[in-house]
Design a protein around this motif. Structure first.
Motif, PDB file in Angstrom:
ATOM      1  N   ILE A 148     -42.522 -26.348  36.974  1.00 11.07           N
ATOM      2  CA  ILE A 148     -42.209 -27.323  35.923  1.00 11.07           C
ATOM      3  C   ILE A 148     -41.200 -26.804  34.911  1.00 11.07           C
ATOM      4  O   ILE A 148     -40.589 -27.583  34.194  1.00 11.07           O
ATOM      5  CB  ILE A 148     -43.490 -27.835  35.213  1.00 11.07           C
ATOM      6  N   CYS A 303     -51.574 -30.818  27.561  1.00 10.29           N
ATOM      7  CA  CYS A 303     -50.571 -29.906  28.148  1.00 10.29           C
ATOM      8  C   CYS A 303     -49.180 -30.098  27.532  1.00 10.29           C
ATOM      9  O   CYS A 303     -48.704 -31.221  27.399  1.00 10.29           O
ATOM     10  CB  CYS A 303     -50.510 -30.167  29.658  1.00 10.29           C
ATOM     11  N   ARG A 305     -46.590 -28.462  28.920  1.00 11.69           N
ATOM     12  CA  ARG A 305     -45.683 -28.151  30.048  1.00 11.69           C
ATOM     13  C   ARG A 305     -44.919 -26.841  29.857  1.00 11.69           C
ATOM     14  O   ARG A 305     -43.697 -26.806  30.059  1.00 11.69           O
ATOM     15  CB  ARG A 305     -44.687 -29.298  30.277  1.00 11.69           C
ATOM     16  N   CYS A 306     -45.652 -25.802  29.482  1.00 11.42           N
ATOM     17  CA  CYS A 306     -44.977 -24.502  29.312  1.00 11.42           C
ATOM     18  C   CYS A 306     -44.864 -23.756  30.639  1.00 11.42           C
ATOM     19  O   CYS A 306     -44.039 -22.859  30.785  1.00 11.42           O
ATOM     20  CB  CYS A 306     -45.735 -23.656  28.300  1.00 11.42           C
ATOM     21  N   GLY A 307     -45.740 -24.068  31.581  1.00 11.98           N
ATOM     22  CA  GLY A 307     -45.701 -23.410  32.890  1.00 11.98           C
ATOM     23  C   GLY A 307     -46.457 -22.088  32.937  1.00 11.98           C
ATOM     24  O   GLY A 307     -46.501 -21.443  33.994  1.00 11.98           O
ATOM     25  N   ALA A 308     -47.075 -21.665  31.831  1.00 11.29           N
ATOM     26  CA  ALA A 308     -47.740 -20.348  31.828  1.00 11.29           C
ATOM     27  C   ALA A 308     -48.886 -20.288  32.833  1.00 11.29           C
ATOM     28  O   ALA A 308     -49.112 -19.243  33.464  1.00 11.29           O
ATOM     29  CB  ALA A 308     -48.252 -20.027  30.427  1.00 11.29           C
ATOM     30  N   CYS A 309     -49.585 -21.396  33.009  1.00 17.76           N
ATOM     31  CA  CYS A 309     -50.716 -21.358  33.946  1.00 17.76           C
ATOM     32  C   CYS A 309     -50.235 -21.214  35.389  1.00 17.76           C
ATOM     33  O   CYS A 309     -50.927 -20.639  36.227  1.00 17.76           O
ATOM     34  CB  CYS A 309     -51.625 -22.573  33.775  1.00 17.76           C
ATOM     35  N   ILE A 332     -52.606 -26.785  36.290  1.00 16.23           N
ATOM     36  CA  ILE A 332     -52.587 -28.071  35.569  1.00 16.23           C
ATOM     37  C   ILE A 332     -52.250 -29.217  36.530  1.00 16.23           C
ATOM     38  O   ILE A 332     -52.817 -30.313  36.418  1.00 16.23           O
ATOM     39  CB  ILE A 332     -51.614 -28.026  34.352  1.00 16.23           C
ATOM     40  N   CYS A 362     -53.253 -20.445  28.451  1.00 11.67           N
ATOM     41  CA  CYS A 362     -52.826 -21.788  28.024  1.00 11.67           C
ATOM     42  C   CYS A 362     -52.684 -21.853  26.497  1.00 11.67           C
ATOM     43  O   CYS A 362     -53.642 -21.607  25.763  1.00 11.67           O
ATOM     44  CB  CYS A 362     -53.831 -22.846  28.497  1.00 11.67           C
ATOM     45  N   VAL A 364     -52.537 -24.298  24.519  1.00  8.77           N
ATOM     46  CA  VAL A 364     -53.315 -25.337  23.831  1.00  8.77           C
ATOM     47  C   VAL A 364     -54.790 -25.290  24.260  1.00  8.77           C
ATOM     48  O   VAL A 364     -55.546 -26.224  24.029  1.00  8.77           O
ATOM     49  CB  VAL A 364     -52.720 -26.744  24.076  1.00  8.77           C
ATOM     50  N   ILE A 366     -56.491 -25.401  27.091  1.00 10.21           N
ATOM     51  CA  ILE A 366     -57.143 -26.303  28.049  1.00 10.21           C
ATOM     52  C   ILE A 366     -58.042 -25.439  28.929  1.00 10.21           C
ATOM     53  O   ILE A 366     -57.615 -24.399  29.438  1.00 10.21           O
ATOM     54  CB  ILE A 366     -56.102 -27.043  28.920  1.00 10.21           C
ATOM     55  N   LEU A 368     -58.866 -24.949  31.863  1.00 10.67           N
ATOM     56  CA  LEU A 368     -58.416 -25.382  33.192  1.00 10.67           C
ATOM     57  C   LEU A 368     -59.401 -25.040  34.298  1.00 10.67           C
ATOM     58  O   LEU A 368     -59.682 -25.867  35.171  1.00 10.67           O
ATOM     59  CB  LEU A 368     -57.047 -24.755  33.491  1.00 10.67           C
TER      60      LEU A 368
HETATM   61  S1  SF4 Z   1     -50.600 -23.271  30.371  1.00 10.81           S
HETATM   62 FE1  SF4 Z   1     -51.510 -25.087  29.399  1.00 10.81          FE
HETATM   63  S2  SF4 Z   1     -49.809 -26.048  28.305  1.00 10.81           S
HETATM   64 FE2  SF4 Z   1     -48.893 -24.608  29.737  1.00 10.81          FE
HETATM   65  S3  SF4 Z   1     -48.450 -25.835  31.597  1.00 10.81           S
HETATM   66 FE3  SF4 Z   1     -50.472 -24.937  31.911  1.00 10.81          FE
HETATM   67  S4  SF4 Z   1     -51.917 -26.466  31.116  1.00 10.81           S
HETATM   68 FE4  SF4 Z   1     -49.890 -26.997  30.335  1.00 10.81          FE
END
Ligand code: SF4
Length: 462
Positions: A148, A303, A305-309, A332, A362, A364, A366, A368
């Protein structure tokens, strides 16, 4: 079509060197994220605040969206509402077609991917050009993004050279990233100058000011929207936050979580159309209201959309983005895909080791891995799994409920491992265990590590 994650992953893992550098490259980005987070002493408080703001926003989504609409209209922005992807596409097409647009410069937007906007517009005679470099690479290749934030992370620079030779007419055999980027710049510059409209996503919509915020590293959203008179922005309902004053919390987390950068290169605020132009915001639901109504999974809409997960997930890193049946891969994407269509994406919640690393990184907060676990329960309860998996899980459940069988199974496994050739010298299971150990993050620059992993050159490129 086979949508089972393990089967699709097998196609990716069949190329062992590619799997290895994909894994290493993403782990490198993950380690950059750790470095970025470590420079902010109040990191955990920021994560708490970001999670709380999002939960609050999701709990009064309708009020905030109405407040945003009121203020946006007062700023001269035209606001549209779309129940689903089809309605979104129709609205965008009407806006473009009624103004005679034939070429659109688009900056990165996962929502437009979700709605299938590109093929919709192309089928109606409107050329839509993705202007983010990675997005343009995958668009030229006729592929969806595999990540992403880094949509072309699965492609080697030699492959990009071949692609540019074929599609853009560059010299054959190019592989220098600087030269390839310059070729893309020249190509995109012509598209920017010819576009009659710019299309962007929305990272944040500010309810109290009626403005939208778009974050990029390449400035392509700014270029695409400041040259033509028409800007169309597509936003999911979950992008609204209550106040402009909250924005700093997210911006401090977003870039560090994504790549370890202290800040994204461009954070653009749009509080109205350019002089003599038009700004349209299309607010899209497309199934999000149903997720909001499900308390156990509501938080997945937080989310950013940082892509860290994705970067931290041992399954994503080793199986690549195309092994996921949903357009957003990784943890995610597995949650959102299974929530959206549990039949089509039944295998995704199982594409996880449940190690919890996704939840740990994450920004925020979440939860997950617990959401994935909850979805597994639902999917298994509805009998959506193929029979071999169901049978395997029943067997595992039976063994785990009978300690004597479990011990017997353990003895058997140890005997098998000891009998394996060469295993006796290093102890049972050690060979397997050692393979799974991750090496230390490399202490060199990203580019050098990337080249070393990709080329197997063992050091700095000449
Ligand atoms: S780490 Fe959290 S905020 Fe970032 S893409 Fe995944 S779910 Fe989304």
């Amino acid at each position: 079509m086979n949508t089972f994650h393990a089967d699709k992953a097998a196609a990716f893992t069949a190329d062992a060197p590619r799997t290895r550098w994909h894994d290493r490259a993403l782990w490198f980005v993950r380690s950059r994220r750790d470095g970025g987070a470590a420079t902010v002493p109040e990191w955990e408080q920021l994560r708490d605040a970001a999670g709380a703001i999002k939960v609050h926003a999701l709990s009064r989504l309708a009020d905030l969206l109405e407040e945003f609409e009121r203020n946006a209209r007062a700023n001269g922005i035209q606001v549209h509402w779309a129940r689903d992807g089809e309605e979104h596409n129709r609205i965008v097409h009407e806006v473009l077609a009624s103004r005679g647009v034939t070429l659109v410069a688009k900056s990165k937007s996962m929502l437009t991917e979700e709605c299938g906007l590109n093929p919709y517009l192309e089928a109606r005679g409107i050329e839509i050009v993705d202007t983010d470099l990675g997005e343009r690479i995958v668009q030229l290749a006729g592929e969806p993004p595999s990540h992403i934030v880094m949509p072309a992370i699965h492609r080697k620079k030699e492959e990009i050279g071949e692609l540019f030779h074929e599609k853009l007419g560059t010299e054959r055999g190019l592989s220098d990233p600087k030269i390839l980027t310059e070729a893309a710049r020249q190509h995109l510059r012509r598209k920017f100058l010819g576009a009659q409209a710019g299309l962007t996503g929305v990272n944040f919509a500010l309810a109290d000011t009626g403005g939208i915020v778009v974050v990029t590293n390449e400035g392509n959203a700014d270029m695409g929207t400041s040259l033509p008179p028409l800007h169309v922005a597509s936003m999911g309902v979950e992008k609204v936050i209550p106040r402009a004053a909250d924005l700093g919390v997210f911006l401090r987390l977003l870039a560090r979580s994504a790549t370890g950068q202290p800040s994204s290169v461009y954070t653009s605020h749009f509080h109205g159309p350019i002089r003599g132009g038009e700004l349209h915001v299309v607010i899209v639901d497309n199934g999000r209201s149903e997720i909001v109504a499900r308390e156990a999974f509501r938080r997945s809409l937080a989310c950013i959309r940082c892509g860290a997960c994705l970067n931290t997930c041992p399954v994503y890193r080793r199986s690549g983005g195309y092994s996921y049946s949903y357009l957003i891969p990784g943890p995610i994407g597995s949650v959102l895909g299974a929530l959206r269509d549990p039949v089509a994406h039944a295998s995704l919640p199982y594409a996880s080791s449940l190690c919890g690393s996704c939840s740990d990184v994450c920004p925020v907060k979440i939860d997950l891995h617990h959401e994935l676990l909850g979805l597994r329960e639902e999917i298994a309860g509805r009998g959506l799994l193929p029979w071999p998996k169901r049978a395997g899980m029943k067997l595992a459940s039976f063994v785990l409920r009978h300690p004597s069988l479990y011990r017997l199974g353990g003895r058997l496994a140890r005997w098998v491992l000891r009998s394996a050739p060469g295993a006796a010298r290093i102890g049972p299971g050690a060979a397997w265990g050692r393979q799974r150990e991750l090496p230390e993050a490399p202490a060199e620059s990203f580019r050098d590590a990337w080249r070393r992993e990709r080329d197997g050159s063992g050091g700095r490129a000449p």
